[in-house]
Design a protein around this motif. Structure first.
Motif, PDB file in Angstrom:
ATOM      1  N   PRO A 217      20.986 -53.069  66.983  1.00 57.47           N
ATOM      2  CA  PRO A 217      20.552 -53.895  65.850  1.00 57.47           C
ATOM      3  C   PRO A 217      20.284 -53.033  64.631  1.00 57.47           C
TER       4      PRO A 217
ATOM      5  N   THR B  22      18.728 -53.176  54.040  1.00 57.50           N
ATOM      6  CA  THR B  22      17.969 -54.330  53.555  1.00 57.50           C
ATOM      7  C   THR B  22      17.013 -53.956  52.430  1.00 57.50           C
TER       8      THR B  22
ATOM      9  N   GLN C  65      13.384 -56.741  74.732  1.00 55.81           N
ATOM     10  CA  GLN C  65      14.074 -56.840  73.446  1.00 55.81           C
ATOM     11  C   GLN C  65      14.752 -55.538  73.050  1.00 55.81           C
TER      12      GLN C  65
ATOM     13  N   SER D  68      17.435 -56.939  59.827  1.00 53.18           N
ATOM     14  CA  SER D  68      18.544 -57.876  59.663  1.00 53.18           C
ATOM     15  C   SER D  68      18.918 -58.469  61.017  1.00 53.18           C
ATOM     16  N   SER D  69      19.816 -59.443  60.995  1.00 52.29           N
ATOM     17  CA  SER D  69      20.335 -60.025  62.232  1.00 52.29           C
ATOM     18  C   SER D  69      21.668 -59.386  62.626  1.00 52.29           C
ATOM     19  N   TYR D  70      22.060 -58.338  61.900  1.00 53.00           N
ATOM     20  CA  TYR D  70      23.364 -57.703  62.112  1.00 53.00           C
ATOM     21  C   TYR D  70      23.275 -56.670  63.234  1.00 53.00           C
ATOM     22  N   ASN D  71      24.295 -56.649  64.089  1.00 54.06           N
ATOM     23  CA  ASN D  71      24.419 -55.642  65.140  1.00 54.06           C
ATOM     24  C   ASN D  71      25.617 -54.763  64.835  1.00 54.06           C
TER      25      ASN D  71
END
Length: 302
Positions: free
Chosen positions: A96, A226, A66, A100-103
């Motif tokens: 990443p 976040t 990951q 968050s899911s943002y890259n």
């Protein structure tokens, strides 16, 4: 018995994760400009480069699956003559953002002189501090560059050992016996936007504030978004003048240009929601150092 098997499986997965390689790189070869129906050499080249980049261990660090660095390399082949490939390379990498899911894009730039000699089924091998072929040297340079940028974003000046490897590759290339068209990109004074210029910027003592800003931007601002968007945005606005200071000391520096190539849209997204004071300050700085992208930065004030 089931418990023992489960324990063994977990240990096996753990061991596998520890030895994961650093990069998860999507490699593509675009040969649309080359006439002819036999594309086998390009398929073989793509597979060889993918294996070279994604299986060679570039550091002594341990990565889980990951944690591998997501990146892309697209090689656009312009011509092929007697195993001489004249090409361009588009390199992108991302990291990443915590929670968050943002890259966030770290690297997004193009090498217009990615020229090399390759014969189908050539074995790609890398030997540290030894120049073997231009193709393997350029790929190693960009692998270390990707890792260096990633490490700088997580720890202050953390990319230094990997940028040092890039510098070693540049130095070896400058004394190597290679074709003139392969030497383009390694020379000191050919261009202020080539492989030599970029690593020269990154290893220059004068650019430490820029690299420290890269750390602040990602680890102390984006990764805090976040938790508190306003504070994170304010921190970027506070530190952004570093880019102008570095750029004024060394006008049109490649390192600052590459940062904005990767971050222009992201900065617009962040500060289009900022306070009037932040918008004014950030817009003025960006227009000062990067006026050619004015249409993009105008969106901050819309």
């Amino acid at each position: 018995m089931k418990h023992s098997l489960l324990t063994f499986a977990l240990l096996l997965c753990s061991c596998t994760a520890v030895v994961a390689q650093e990069l998860n790189c999507n490699v593509t070869i675009n040969s649309d400009k080359i006439e002819g129906s036999n594309k086998s050499v390009f398929n073989t080249l793509q597979q060889s480069i993918s294996e070279y980049v994604n299986t060679l261990r570039w550091t002594n660090m341990t990565f889980t699956e990951q944690e591998r660095i997501e990146c892309n390399m697209m090689i656009i082949v312009n011509s092929v003559t007697d195993n001489q490939f004249m090409a361009e390379l588009q390199v992108q990498s991302r990291r990443p953002v915590y929670g968050s899911s943002y890259n966030s894009t770290l690297i997004n730039f193009k090498d217009n002189n990615f020229n090399f000699t390759y014969q189908e089924y050539d074995r790609l091998e890398y030997q540290q501090n030894v120049f073997t072929t231009n193709l393997t040297a350029m790929l190693a340079y960009y692998c270390y560059l990707i890792i260096g940028y990633d490490m700088d974003s997580y720890s202050r000046l953390g990319g230094t050992p990997y940028f040092q490897q890039c510098e070693n590759i540049v130095n070896a290339a400058q004394t190597a016996s290679i074709e003139d068209n392969e030497m383009i990109g390694w020379k000191a004074f050919d261009s202020n936007r080539n492989r030599y210029a970029l690593i020269n910027n990154l290893m220059d003592e004068a650019f430490k504030p820029y690299r420290e800003f890269v750390y602040t931007y990602h680890r102390l601002a984006l990764d805090e978004m976040t938790q508190n968007v306003a504070n994170a945005r304010a921190r970027i606005a506070e530190e952004l003048p570093v880019l102008r200071t570095v750029n004024r000391a060394r006008p049109a520096t490649y390192a600052v240009n590459t940062f904005l190539d990767a971050k222009a849209d992201e900065l617009v997204d962040i500060f289009s929601k900022g306070t009037p004071e932040e918008k004014k300050k950030v817009y003025e700085i960006l227009m000062d150092i990067d006026p050619t992208r004015g249409n993009t930065y105008d969106k901050i004030n819309q």
